[in-house]
Design a protein around this motif. Structure first.
Motif, short mmCIF file in Angstrom:
data_model
loop_
_atom_site.label_atom_id
_atom_site.label_comp_id
_atom_site.label_asym_id
_atom_site.label_seq_id
_atom_site.Cartn_x
_atom_site.Cartn_y
_atom_site.Cartn_z
N UNK A 1 0.86 -1.18 0.00
CA UNK A 1 0.00 0.00 0.00
C UNK A 1 0.89 1.23 0.00
N UNK A 2 0.29 2.38 -0.20
CA UNK A 2 1.08 3.60 -0.39
C UNK A 2 0.76 4.59 0.72
N UNK A 3 1.82 5.08 1.34
CA UNK A 3 1.69 6.07 2.40
C UNK A 3 1.99 7.46 1.84
N UNK A 4 1.06 8.39 2.08
CA UNK A 4 1.27 9.79 1.69
C UNK A 4 1.27 10.62 2.98
N UNK A 5 2.34 11.34 3.18
CA UNK A 5 2.40 12.17 4.39
C UNK A 5 2.48 13.64 3.99
N UNK A 6 1.58 14.44 4.54
CA UNK A 6 1.61 15.88 4.31
C UNK A 6 1.80 16.55 5.67
N UNK B 1 -5.40 -0.66 -11.90
CA UNK B 1 -5.68 -0.35 -13.31
C UNK B 1 -4.40 -0.58 -14.13
N UNK B 2 -3.27 -0.30 -13.47
CA UNK B 2 -1.97 -0.66 -14.04
C UNK B 2 -1.25 -1.49 -12.97
N UNK B 3 -0.99 -2.76 -13.25
CA UNK B 3 -0.29 -3.61 -12.28
C UNK B 3 1.21 -3.32 -12.26
N UNK B 4 1.78 -3.26 -13.47
CA UNK B 4 3.23 -3.05 -13.60
C UNK B 4 3.48 -2.18 -14.83
N UNK B 5 4.73 -1.77 -14.98
CA UNK B 5 5.07 -0.94 -16.14
C UNK B 5 4.85 -1.68 -17.46
N UNK B 6 4.94 -3.01 -17.38
CA UNK B 6 4.75 -3.80 -18.60
C UNK B 6 3.32 -3.64 -19.14
N UNK B 7 2.37 -3.31 -18.24
CA UNK B 7 1.02 -3.02 -18.73
C UNK B 7 1.00 -1.78 -19.63
N UNK B 8 1.99 -0.91 -19.43
CA UNK B 8 2.03 0.34 -20.20
C UNK B 8 2.83 0.20 -21.50
N UNK B 9 3.75 -0.76 -21.49
CA UNK B 9 4.69 -0.81 -22.62
C UNK B 9 4.69 -2.13 -23.39
N UNK B 10 4.21 -3.19 -22.78
CA UNK B 10 4.44 -4.50 -23.39
C UNK B 10 5.90 -4.88 -23.24
N UNK C 1 2.76 5.11 -10.59
CA UNK C 1 3.27 4.21 -9.54
C UNK C 1 2.33 3.01 -9.42
N UNK C 2 2.69 1.89 -10.07
CA UNK C 2 1.86 0.68 -9.95
C UNK C 2 2.24 -0.06 -8.66
N UNK C 3 1.27 -0.35 -7.85
CA UNK C 3 1.55 -0.84 -6.49
C UNK C 3 2.10 -2.27 -6.50
N UNK C 4 1.81 -3.02 -7.56
CA UNK C 4 2.30 -4.40 -7.62
C UNK C 4 3.61 -4.51 -8.42
N UNK C 5 4.25 -3.39 -8.72
CA UNK C 5 5.45 -3.40 -9.56
C UNK C 5 6.69 -3.71 -8.74
N UNK C 6 7.32 -4.83 -9.04
CA UNK C 6 8.54 -5.22 -8.33
C UNK C 6 9.71 -4.32 -8.71
N UNK C 7 9.67 -3.74 -9.91
CA UNK C 7 10.82 -2.98 -10.40
C UNK C 7 10.84 -1.52 -9.94
N UNK C 8 9.90 -1.14 -9.10
CA UNK C 8 9.92 0.25 -8.61
C UNK C 8 11.29 0.60 -8.02
N UNK C 9 11.88 -0.40 -7.37
CA UNK C 9 13.17 -0.16 -6.71
C UNK C 9 14.28 0.15 -7.71
N UNK C 10 14.07 -0.14 -8.97
CA UNK C 10 15.08 0.20 -9.98
C UNK C 10 15.02 1.69 -10.33
#
Lengths: 288, 166
Positions: free
Chosen positions: A38-43, A204-213, A253-262
């Motif tokens: 999940x995603x934390x937003x702090x203001x 709606x977008x699981x990973x970046x591959x959903x955007x690019x193939x 930012x797809x929440x199920x994307x393992x490659x976010x850390x890259x």
């Protein structure tokens, strides 16, 4: 730098998730690791979550077990990595009502909850249709609705009908109806000028591959495989998101994307869970 | 005593290879699923009662719940139980009682007394959770869930490229 800090907090993972569930048409391609987060937003004045994970000790845990999810860790530990306690959370934006996005509501007794009304109406419609329609109930833990009911009684539930701009200053909710689910929504975080936006896409977008193939040089939308709505609507919503971020895919930012850390700074917690730091507000310290 | 199925899977197996036990367990599992569906229906109905414009499906949900409750009847109580299933049947009996009280509250449009209705539904949920833990089954029907049971849907790898029919 800006007004909002954003972290993606992994709380579990499925090392054996079918690829075909993540990419439409990707049959017989085995399984893949799928982080659950999940995603934390702090203001300055609020602590918000985009989705809340599930509760391993509830029926959601049984659904999770059935699809190979392991390593569930409680929100007090997960959020503690960013110096936040569950009771500090003031706002929760539910992207959709699947168990791994809504099932942890009970852990956040003080938060106001925002979900699209259509999301709940669609589940009601499916339930009213009877057992033959139960494939459309995939991913729903009916017990989660009890927590929504409780939140409603306590005046902590707001059902949205479409767009809500500035639900918090610089945070907007947009509908993505008839996509992953009937009443999905996604979150836009505007940190500075109009060109400094993030889209928190939900499923709606699981990973970046959903955007690019497979070919980033010749990108092709490949919508998620698991969807109650239309593949065309999924692609339209993805296009809309790209428009919001000026076609800079990395600001989705797809929440199920393992490659976010890259693409963003990150670290592993003592529990082996990934903390990805998308941005840090002025005056806030890095947590990675 | 807690029933933490996620941590300590538990089921009653005192009597093995007993046809009667299997029959009773199967019957009770059916009841768990039926009451689970009613609980889901009532939860949405409760939510719908309080939200303007969301109660359009109330009558359909109510009819469906009534059908289910009628169809399962008193199945959970109709004969002497073996020790291995008696405990689960007791929890199911309590769940049924709570659901029937909730049904009467809905019929009388007393659903607006939200706290009492929520108490009934929450208690029914706990009783169902206990019964399903004792039986080693799920509270709700997840047969159509996500990719389905993991090992029944394991996918082999036959390539890495997308083939979308082009």
């Amino acid at each position: 730098m800006g007004a909002h800090s954003v972290w993606v907090l992994e709380y579990a993972q499925s090392p054996v998730h079918p690829v075909s569930g993540v990419y439409y048409g990707a049959h017989n391609q085995g399984t893949m690791n799928l982080p659950f987060a999940y995603i934390l937003i702090r203001t300055a004045d609020a602590v918000a979550l985009v989705d809340v994970g599930h509760d391993a000790n509830d029926f959601g845990g049984e659904i999770a077990n059935s699809i190979g999810v392991t390593g569930w860790t409680s929100p007090d530990i997960v959020l503690g990595e960013c110096g936040v306690r569950p009771e500090d959370v003031t706002h929760i934006f539910i992207t959709h009502a699947h168990f791994d996005h809504i099932g942890g509501l009970k852990f956040f007794p003080n938060a106001k909850i925002f979900i699209q009304k259509k999301e709940l109406e669609s589940w009601m419609w499916i339930l009213a249709k009877g057992r033959r329609f139960r494939s459309l109930l995939a991913g729903l833990n009916p017990a989660d609705i009890l927590y929504l009911t409780q939140a409603n009684i306590e005046g902590r539930l707001e059902l949205l009908e479409g767009t809500r701009e500035d639900v918090l200053p610089g945070i907007h909710l947009y509908p993505a109806h008839d996509t992953h689910t009937a009443g999905s929504q996604y979150v836009v975080v505007q940190n500075g000028g109009s060109d400094d936006r993030l889209v928190l896409s939900g499923d709606v977008v699981y990973t970046y591959r959903n955007l690019t193939g497979d070919d980033q040089l010749d990108p092709c939308f490949v919508p998620p495989g698991l969807a109650n709505g239309s593949q065309t609507k999924l692609i339209q919503a993805a296009e809309e998101m790209l428009g919001i971020v000026g076609n800079d895919e990395r600001r989705i930012i797809p929440v199920h994307e393992e490659k976010l850390a890259q693409f963003y700074p990150s670290r592993l917690s003592d529990h082996g869970l990934r903390i990805v730091e998308i941005c840090v507000a002025d005056g806030e310290r890095s947590r990675v | 005593m807690g029933y933490q199925r996620g941590l300590v899977p538990f089921s009653c197996n005192e009597v093995t290879n007993a046809v009667e036990l299997q029959e009773q367990r199967s019957e009770l599992e059916t009841l768990v699923r039926a009451y689970g569906e009613v609980l889901a229906l009532f939860s949405f109905m409760h939510l719908g009662l309080r939200e303007p414009g969301m109660n359009l499906l109330f009558a359909q949900l109510s009819c469906r719940a009534a059908d289910i409750l009628e169809s399962v009847g008193q199945g959970g109580d109709r004969r002497r139980r073996l020790a291995a299933t008696e405990h689960a049947a007791r929890h199911l009996g309590r769940a049924r009682s709570d659901l029937l009280q909730a049904q009467r509250a809905f019929e009388g449009r007393l659903g607006r007394q939200s706290t009492e209705l929520l108490r009934l539904l929450t208690r029914a949920s706990l009783e169902l959770k206990r019964a399903s833990a004792l039986l080693g089954t799920m509270t709700f029907d997840a047969s159509g869930c996500c990719a389905g049971p993991l090992f029944a849907n394991a996918e082999e790898t036959h390539g890495s490229a997308f083939r979308l029919g082009a």
